[in-house]
Design a protein around this motif. Sequence first.
Motif, PDB file in Angstrom:
ATOM      1  N   GLU A 215      51.142 -10.057   7.748  1.00 43.52           N
ATOM      2  CA  GLU A 215      51.713 -11.398   7.895  1.00 43.52           C
ATOM      3  C   GLU A 215      50.980 -12.196   8.975  1.00 43.52           C
ATOM      4  OE1 GLU A 215      55.893 -11.225   8.533  1.00 43.52           O
ATOM      5  OE2 GLU A 215      56.327 -10.350   6.555  1.00 43.52           O
ATOM      6  N   LEU A 216      50.571 -11.512  10.044  1.00 37.70           N
ATOM      7  CA  LEU A 216      49.799 -12.188  11.086  1.00 37.70           C
ATOM      8  C   LEU A 216      48.441 -12.616  10.562  1.00 37.70           C
ATOM      9  CD1 LEU A 216      50.462 -10.181  14.392  1.00 37.70           C
ATOM     10  CD2 LEU A 216      51.028 -12.566  13.917  1.00 37.70           C
ATOM     11  N   ILE A 217      47.815 -11.755   9.743  1.00 35.97           N
ATOM     12  CA  ILE A 217      46.529 -12.097   9.130  1.00 35.97           C
ATOM     13  C   ILE A 217      46.668 -13.376   8.300  1.00 35.97           C
ATOM     14  CG2 ILE A 217      44.848 -11.415   7.370  1.00 35.97           C
ATOM     15  CD1 ILE A 217      44.285  -9.879   9.771  1.00 35.97           C
ATOM     16  N   GLU A 218      47.749 -13.453   7.528  1.00 36.87           N
ATOM     17  CA  GLU A 218      47.986 -14.632   6.686  1.00 36.87           C
ATOM     18  C   GLU A 218      48.194 -15.883   7.536  1.00 36.87           C
ATOM     19  OE1 GLU A 218      51.273 -13.669   4.211  1.00 36.87           O
ATOM     20  OE2 GLU A 218      50.182 -12.162   3.038  1.00 36.87           O
ATOM     21  N   ASP A 235      36.548 -14.180   4.195  1.00 39.95           N
ATOM     22  CA  ASP A 235      37.071 -12.896   4.650  1.00 39.95           C
ATOM     23  C   ASP A 235      37.669 -13.075   6.044  1.00 39.95           C
ATOM     24  OD1 ASP A 235      37.624 -10.168   4.639  1.00 39.95           O
ATOM     25  OD2 ASP A 235      35.719  -9.656   5.615  1.00 39.95           O
ATOM     26  N   ILE A 236      38.752 -12.346   6.326  1.00 37.45           N
ATOM     27  CA  ILE A 236      39.349 -12.376   7.660  1.00 37.45           C
ATOM     28  C   ILE A 236      39.972 -11.010   7.945  1.00 37.45           C
ATOM     29  CG2 ILE A 236      41.508 -13.357   6.776  1.00 37.45           C
ATOM     30  CD1 ILE A 236      41.748 -14.799   9.535  1.00 37.45           C
ATOM     31  N   ARG A 237      39.646 -10.475   9.111  1.00 35.07           N
ATOM     32  CA  ARG A 237      40.167  -9.174   9.543  1.00 35.07           C
ATOM     33  C   ARG A 237      40.553  -9.255  11.011  1.00 35.07           C
ATOM     34  NH1 ARG A 237      35.226  -5.417   7.688  1.00 35.07           N
ATOM     35  NH2 ARG A 237      34.129  -7.315   8.328  1.00 35.07           N
ATOM     36  N   ALA A 238      41.431  -8.359  11.418  1.00 30.75           N
ATOM     37  CA  ALA A 238      41.851  -8.337  12.818  1.00 30.75           C
ATOM     38  C   ALA A 238      42.164  -6.903  13.233  1.00 30.75           C
ATOM     39  CB  ALA A 238      43.077  -9.220  13.034  1.00 30.75           C
ATOM     40  N   ARG A 239      42.050  -6.651  14.525  1.00 32.68           N
ATOM     41  CA  ARG A 239      42.359  -5.332  15.079  1.00 32.68           C
ATOM     42  C   ARG A 239      42.844  -5.515  16.509  1.00 32.68           C
ATOM     43  NH1 ARG A 239      37.122  -6.483  14.948  1.00 32.68           N
ATOM     44  NH2 ARG A 239      35.738  -5.966  16.684  1.00 32.68           N
TER      45      ARG A 239
END
Length: 289
Positions: A215-218, A235-239
């Motif tokens: 949900e945070l990615i969205e 593209d989107i990614r997170a860590r």
Amino acid sequence: MNQEKYDQLKLGERGAVISIIAYIILSIIKFLIGTSAGSEALRADGLNNATDIVASIAVLIGLRYSRKPADQDHPYGHWKAESVASLLASFIMMVVGIQVLYNAIQSVFDGKTQAPDLISAWTGIGAAIVMYLVYRYNKKLAQKINSQSLMAAAKDNLSDAWVSIGTVVGILGAQFYLPWLDPLTAVIVGLLICKTAWGIFIEASHYLTDGFDEELIESYEKTVLDLPGVKGVKDIRARNYGNNTVVDVVILVRSTLDIKQAHDISSEVEEELMHKHEVYDVHVHVEPN
């Protein structure tokens, strides 16, 4: 920005130190009074607090190690040490929970009905109040600085308050010739500790394996798409690194833009994500559309 994060970790150390001091004092008091009052339950609770000292020290070490700046071996910093500390705390809590369950089952077969002195019950009540206050302090501080390991320590504080309450119930049960209350409450408390430890383990493992909230990615993607000049998000990614979020995003822009215009858009994406979502760092790659 970096200095602010380091200052937050330093502030978090205060909570770990308070837990350590509380556990040292309570473990000594419980063991001494438990021995003099003839309460095996209170003595066991004191030994439980002694093991919690180790968990709190692990959290303190994790917080301090996380503050180390990036070096050649750790170009992204040492932030994940906080998650490792949470993982260690969960292991220690699980061992304590299993030990409480084991002792509860063993006491059923022992069939001990001797009633300890009531001072042991008052000691347990006082200890529960102290640990609940420490829990409230650490929880509030963990939420303020967004510290995963300090929140794990706070949950450990709360579980210890429950252990003390269970100890009191067992002692009072012996006073009213209801010895079965002791093992019953011990089983419930042991299961609560194991459940808390499992939750901390799952969360820490999720962080360490680079899991992230979809949900945070969205929400990050929506923020990027709303910016002028962004034609799409390829593209989107997170860590997470400790309590820090790092985002990697590939955006699409008009192919007719020059390098400076494309760079300005990528800079705006970085600034918006950092400002709106408090993202620690953003890596933007631009592609023509």
